[in-house]
Design an enzyme around this catalytic site. Sequence first.
Site, PDB file in Angstrom:
ATOM      1  N   ALA A   1      35.302  44.047  44.603  1.00 25.87           N
ATOM      2  CA  ALA A   1      34.501  44.756  45.615  1.00 25.87           C
ATOM      3  C   ALA A   1      33.172  44.090  45.932  1.00 25.87           C
ATOM      4  O   ALA A   1      32.670  44.211  47.051  1.00 25.87           O
ATOM      5  CB  ALA A   1      34.259  46.200  45.161  1.00 25.87           C
TER       6      ALA A   1
ATOM      7  N   LYS B   1      33.532  45.755  52.394  1.00 22.20           N
ATOM      8  CA  LYS B   1      34.868  46.231  52.783  1.00 22.20           C
ATOM      9  C   LYS B   1      35.154  47.605  52.165  1.00 22.20           C
ATOM     10  O   LYS B   1      35.885  48.412  52.741  1.00 22.20           O
ATOM     11  CB  LYS B   1      35.913  45.200  52.387  1.00 22.20           C
ATOM     12  CG  LYS B   1      35.715  43.869  53.120  1.00 22.20           C
ATOM     13  CD  LYS B   1      36.647  42.785  52.655  1.00 22.20           C
ATOM     14  CE  LYS B   1      36.268  41.456  53.300  1.00 22.20           C
ATOM     15  NZ  LYS B   1      35.029  40.878  52.762  1.00 22.20           N
TER      16      LYS B   1
ATOM     17  N   ASP C   1      35.010  44.947  32.520  1.00 24.27           N
ATOM     18  CA  ASP C   1      34.422  44.299  31.337  1.00 24.27           C
ATOM     19  C   ASP C   1      35.470  43.978  30.269  1.00 24.27           C
ATOM     20  O   ASP C   1      35.155  43.422  29.221  1.00 24.27           O
ATOM     21  CB  ASP C   1      33.295  45.169  30.746  1.00 24.27           C
ATOM     22  CG  ASP C   1      33.723  46.609  30.526  1.00 24.27           C
ATOM     23  OD1 ASP C   1      34.943  46.892  30.627  1.00 24.27           O
ATOM     24  OD2 ASP C   1      32.856  47.455  30.258  1.00 24.27           O
TER      25      ASP C   1
ATOM     26  N   ASP D   1      40.212  40.910  47.510  1.00 22.00           N
ATOM     27  CA  ASP D   1      39.375  40.006  48.313  1.00 22.00           C
ATOM     28  C   ASP D   1      38.908  38.916  47.343  1.00 22.00           C
ATOM     29  O   ASP D   1      37.820  38.985  46.788  1.00 22.00           O
ATOM     30  CB  ASP D   1      38.209  40.797  48.907  1.00 22.00           C
ATOM     31  CG  ASP D   1      37.368  39.963  49.852  1.00 22.00           C
ATOM     32  OD1 ASP D   1      37.848  38.907  50.298  1.00 22.00           O
ATOM     33  OD2 ASP D   1      36.224  40.363  50.141  1.00 22.00           O
TER      34      ASP D   1
ATOM     35  N   CYS E   1      38.013  34.158  52.286  1.00 15.82           N
ATOM     36  CA  CYS E   1      37.239  33.635  53.420  1.00 15.82           C
ATOM     37  C   CYS E   1      37.362  32.110  53.434  1.00 15.82           C
ATOM     38  O   CYS E   1      36.399  31.387  53.642  1.00 15.82           O
ATOM     39  CB  CYS E   1      35.782  34.082  53.374  1.00 15.82           C
ATOM     40  SG  CYS E   1      34.902  33.694  51.850  1.00 15.82           S
TER      41      CYS E   1
END
Length: 402
Positions: free
Chosen positions: A234, A239, A284, A302, A355
């Site tokens: 995230a 997003k 974690d 992502d 990306c």
Amino acid sequence: MKILPYKNLFIGITETLHNVFFENKYADRELEKMLKSNRKWGSKDRAFIAETVYDTVRWKRMIEASMGKEVAPDNLWEFVGTWFVLEDEKLPFWDEFKKISAKDVLKRNHAATDGNFAIRESMPQWMYDLGLKELGKNQWHQEVETMNLPAPTVIRTNTLKTDRKALQKNLKDQGFLTEVLSKYPDALEMADKANIFKTDAFQAGLFEVQDAGSQLIAPYLNVQPGMRVIDACAGAGGKTLHLAAMMQNKGQIYALDIHEWKLQELKKRAKRAGAQNIQTKVIDSTKVIKKMEGTADRVLIDAPCSGLGVLSRNPDSKWKLTPEFIEDIKKIQAEILDSYSKMVKNGGALVYATCSILPSENQNQVQAFLANHPEFKLVREKQLFPSQTGYDGFYMAYLEKN
């Protein structure tokens, strides 16, 4: 931009460049720090500094070729001066610029860039060769040329609080003109560069700054109100917030990340946006993923990537990336896909996004994953190229779990 002959501005520029090139700092953060610490500078001063920093970072290799040497801590003034010579600007009569011969600069520039695309378009040689290998000459050259143009500022309407038409009017009333982007349902493009973070509209959570291409990823998940959705990488939540708006605050979004500080930033943004169905969780240990296995209607991955689709926005990445980093990140992408896909329940779906514009980080990763995971099938995929859209480059693939 017309040169502003004030020495304190050039000191700001060279100090920022020193931190970017030699302290491995990020250009946007260093620029922000520099401008914050000099509040007396006017809007023209700030625009001059920001544009000069980004231009010189973007065109570093070409400027170095025109200087006849690599940029170093002791020649930053010459580096900046060389850029303005190439821009056909007259340099102030300062001692720092005395050694620069405009005639020699232009002569070296012509010799270095004539027939050499990588130098002319200011691309590290290894990166140029990699793009050539993966995309072919025509496609890669188009992408490089497009990503050497400054990135436009695009915002996403927060539909939890307003609609695009009302937001556009609100911003216009405050003196900010925008253009509607018809192919992007919630997007507005700013007509001019401006500090929109100080606007009442931003403080009220009516919009987020988010590239147009990035705004297509959340809708690609095909979420519905009431679903259980996991945003597995995230970060600071651009997003995640878009998903919350699409789900109308109904259902549950779990925002996961390995960095707690990013999730803290997400919490702040969620509060401002009025997004109330988001729960954050730091990854974690492997137990976090294990506990969520088979529970999600949708999972967004992502993935961390090279960022080779967003060089117009982050030109300093050209000089920070290494071939070794890209090889390592591809291994991490494969591991994340393998591990995080287990959170999708039967009948659910995941979207893998980056990306990047390299097939080795995108289509090839998905094909390798599918070969090892017959329970998933590829329904659709999309590659957004900067040369085709005028915005950042992204890849997204929608995979259903049978």
